[in-house]
Scaffold this motif. Sequence first.
Motif, PDB file in Angstrom:
ATOM      1  N   UNK A   1     -10.448   6.215  10.807  1.00  0.00           N
ATOM      2  CA  UNK A   1     -11.012   4.852  11.185  1.00  0.00           C
ATOM      3  C   UNK A   1     -11.611   4.058   9.881  1.00  0.00           C
ATOM      4  N   UNK A   2     -12.147   4.750   9.184  1.00  0.00           N
ATOM      5  CA  UNK A   2     -12.944   3.857   8.031  1.00  0.00           C
ATOM      6  C   UNK A   2     -11.841   3.690   6.981  1.00  0.00           C
ATOM      7  N   UNK A   3     -10.751   4.296   6.649  1.00  0.00           N
ATOM      8  CA  UNK A   3      -9.631   3.900   5.844  1.00  0.00           C
ATOM      9  C   UNK A   3      -8.931   2.701   6.615  1.00  0.00           C
ATOM     10  N   UNK A   4      -8.896   2.660   7.825  1.00  0.00           N
ATOM     11  CA  UNK A   4      -8.192   1.425   8.541  1.00  0.00           C
ATOM     12  C   UNK A   4      -9.168   0.250   8.396  1.00  0.00           C
ATOM     13  N   UNK A   5     -10.551   0.584   8.581  1.00  0.00           N
ATOM     14  CA  UNK A   5     -11.295  -0.686   8.492  1.00  0.00           C
ATOM     15  C   UNK A   5     -11.345  -1.241   7.260  1.00  0.00           C
TER      16      UNK A   5
END
Length: 219
Positions: free
Chosen positions: A185-189
């Motif tokens: 999720x954080x890589x996408x964010x």
Amino acid sequence: MKTAVAYFRVSTDRQGKSGLGLEAQHQAVHLFAQREGYQVTAEFVEIESGKKNQRPELMAALLQCKKQKATLIIAKLDRLGRNVAFIANLMESRVEFRAVDNPHANPLMVHMLAAFAQHEREQISTRTKEALQAAKRRGVQLGKHGREIESKKNAAAADQFADAMRPIVDELTAEGFITVRGICNELNRRAVDTFRSGGKKWHRTSVHRLLKRFRNAEQ
């Protein structure tokens, strides 16, 4: 007895439906309220992804606090305090707040958390771009399909990409993103390019393969 409004936040719809994370926040807030002499008169639950800054439930909670002259109680300040939207809304509302994990937090501390987090995000973004550009210069080719990525022909390129991603993932882990879902999720964010590139998003399977490459490289 003093009046309080509880505000909870979970990052995904699945967490909201399953109660994952929400139950722990609920228990922490109500134990804190009881210990500090607050009566919780209303509860607001925000279900949002890390990409969204709109927080309608937070706004509703702040409005309720103003109506009742109540204190806003949240379970954890660390993650909320790093969100620019949360900081802006909280400070502008002038609503008194208490954080269970940091009961002595004040507006100055929250501003410092936000400033530090903003600086870290900018630094990570810069390092991410530099690392990926360096990987491309070493011959890592983005835009590959899944079968090609795992083929022997592109194994070396995939390993190089993993090397470029390792410091990025290490920083995410240091920030508390320790699960495959959290890292994904954080890589996408942060809009970090995948090996496939071309606007592709990270998925838990691709993060799992990346972590597996890390482990294989250490053996």
